[in-house]
Design an enzyme around this catalytic site. Structure first.
Site, PDB file in Angstrom:
ATOM      1  CG  ASP A  16      -1.856   1.234   1.226  1.00 12.54           C
ATOM      2  OD1 ASP A  16      -2.400   1.567   0.156  1.00 12.54           O
ATOM      3  OD2 ASP A  16      -2.023   1.878   2.280  1.00 12.54           O
ATOM      4  CB  SER A  17       0.178   4.733  -0.898  1.00 13.03           C
ATOM      5  OG  SER A  17      -0.996   4.887  -0.120  1.00 13.03           O
ATOM      6  CE1 TYR A  48       2.696   5.997  -3.424  1.00  8.29           C
ATOM      7  CE2 TYR A  48       1.729   4.168  -4.630  1.00  8.29           C
ATOM      8  CZ  TYR A  48       2.808   4.738  -3.980  1.00  8.29           C
ATOM      9  OH  TYR A  48       3.983   4.042  -3.902  1.00  8.29           O
ATOM     10  N   GLY A  49      -3.213   9.120  -3.846  1.00 15.53           N
ATOM     11  CA  GLY A  49      -4.541   9.444  -4.380  1.00 15.53           C
ATOM     12  C   GLY A  49      -4.632  10.721  -5.181  1.00 15.53           C
ATOM     13  CB  CYS A  79      -3.088   0.576  -2.623  1.00 18.55           C
ATOM     14  SG  CYS A  79      -3.107   2.306  -3.099  1.00 18.55           S
ATOM     15  CB  THR A  81      -4.762   5.024  -5.409  1.00 17.63           C
ATOM     16  OG1 THR A  81      -5.657   5.521  -4.417  1.00 17.63           O
ATOM     17  CG2 THR A  81      -4.376   6.134  -6.352  1.00 17.63           C
ATOM     18  CB  CYS A 198      -9.631   4.667   0.148  1.00 18.99           C
ATOM     19  SG  CYS A 198      -7.997   5.137   0.768  1.00 18.99           S
ATOM     20  CB  THR A 199      -6.813  -0.098   1.895  1.00 19.27           C
ATOM     21  OG1 THR A 199      -5.677   0.693   1.493  1.00 19.27           O
ATOM     22  CG2 THR A 199      -7.219  -1.002   0.758  1.00 19.27           C
TER      23      THR A 199
HETATM   24  N1  DGL Z   1      -4.888   3.326   0.600  1.00 14.29           N
HETATM   25  C1  DGL Z   1      -4.914   3.717  -0.740  1.00 14.29           C
HETATM   26  C2  DGL Z   1      -6.184   3.349  -1.459  1.00 14.29           C
HETATM   27  O1  DGL Z   1      -6.768   2.389  -1.149  1.00 14.29           O
HETATM   28  C3  DGL Z   1      -4.441   5.041  -1.178  1.00 14.29           C
HETATM   29  C4  DGL Z   1      -4.260   6.138  -0.280  1.00 14.29           C
HETATM   30  C5  DGL Z   1      -3.414   7.202  -0.896  1.00 14.29           C
HETATM   31  O2  DGL Z   1      -2.197   7.008  -0.906  1.00 14.29           O
HETATM   32  O3  DGL Z   1      -3.954   8.218  -1.362  1.00 14.29           O
HETATM   33  O4  DGL Z   1      -6.622   3.999  -2.359  1.00 14.29           O
END
Ligand code: DGL
Length: 280
Positions: A16-17, A48-49, A79, A81, A198-199
């Site tokens: 994940d990010s 990352y979003g 993740c 994203t 989003c996780t």
């Molecule tokens: N946890 C990630 C997801 O499920 C991304 C969060 C992020 O880095 O913006 O989208």
């Protein structure tokens, strides 16, 4: 790249990010405790979003390659994203050159598969990062399986920073949590099911529940992803044989180790040993 990768069995990689993937890892370990896992959080470069397609793809590919070098044959992008913006390209364009027998799986498909059996009104809402909403991955995947379902999406750009900065249980979080839920429901008042796409968001669940009308079902992904992985391993004995089973879990972060231990302890009920690595 191919020649450097070991053929001996190894742990399952979970990426994940940041910390959000730990919500998925927890559920996977509950369902499949006997396997070995390596968790990698790119905390130094989260979120990352709000990043472009190209950057999310580049960062995700670096992480996947790192997990392969660590001996993983199977990597879960925990993740949304990364699943929305990088998974398909990695599967189609990169894996054949890296090692066609390794696998990378995402979290969107297992979530989407369950949704048809949950919604009664056939109106659902998706709360996710700006990147995931913009990619349209949820409506596209949902309509492949359930063309009759109406999907409304809402980007929640403040939610990941609340989690990554340990503010999720504090009063300041309430304003932004309520704001995005209200905006989503005003787009479509018939929504009876809300996907936390989003996780990171399950960490905000107590406050999300507080601001969501009681008749709306809130769907967090962890259990569905865990069930889907269990099913995948039972249908792919050749991959199952490449996943070691000693019940271990190692943690890696691209940020400072102390920072990861402090924040991760709020949603992992165990002492963890974490190491810092670089993906660049
Ligand atoms: N946890 C990630 C997801 O499920 C991304 C969060 C992020 O880095 O913006 O989208």
């Amino acid at each position: 790249m191919k020649q450097h990768l070991s053929h001996t069995p190894g742990p399952i990689g979970v990426f994940d990010s940041g910390y959000g993937g730990l919500t998925i890892l927890n559920k996977i370990r509950e369902a499949l405790p006997e396997y070995d896992y390596v968790y990698l959080g790119d905390n130094a470069r989260t979120p990352y979003g709000t990043r472009s397609f190209e950057i999310v793809y580049e960062f995700t590919l670096q992480a996947v390659n790192k997990l392969f070098e660590m001996g993983c044959h199977l990597v879960i992008l925990a993740c949304n994203t990364a699943s929305a913006k990088a998974l398909r390209s990695i599967q189609m364009n990169d894996l054949p050159g890296i090692d066609p027998e390794r696998r990378v799986l995402g979290v969107i498909r297992p979530t989407v598969e369950c949704i048809g059996g949950i919604t009664q009104s056939r109106h659902i809402g998706v709360l996710a990062t700006a990147g995931t909403i913009k990619s349209e991955s949820y409506p596209l995947e949902i309509h492949k399986l359930f063309p009759d379902i109406q999907v409304s999406g809402m980007a929640c750009p403040m939610w990941v920073p609340l989690v990554e900065n340990n503010e999720s249980q504090n009063e300041g979080a309430d304003y932004f949590i309520r704001k995005y839920i209200d905006q989503l429901l005003s787009k479509d008042p018939e929504i009876d099911t809300m996907i936390l796409g989003c996780t990171h968001y399950p960490i905000l669940l107590p406050k999300i529940q507080e601001y969501t009308p009681k008749h709306i079902r809130i769907v967090a992904q962890g259990e569905y992803v865990a069930e889907s992985l269990k099913d995948y391993l039972s249908r792919h004995p050749e991959m199952n044989a490449k996943c070691t089973q000693n019940g271990s879990c190692l943690f890696y972060t691209t940020e400072a180790e102390e920072k990861f231990v402090e924040s991760a302890s709020s949603f992992l009920n165990q002492q963890i040993d974490v190491r810092r690595i670089s993906l660049e």
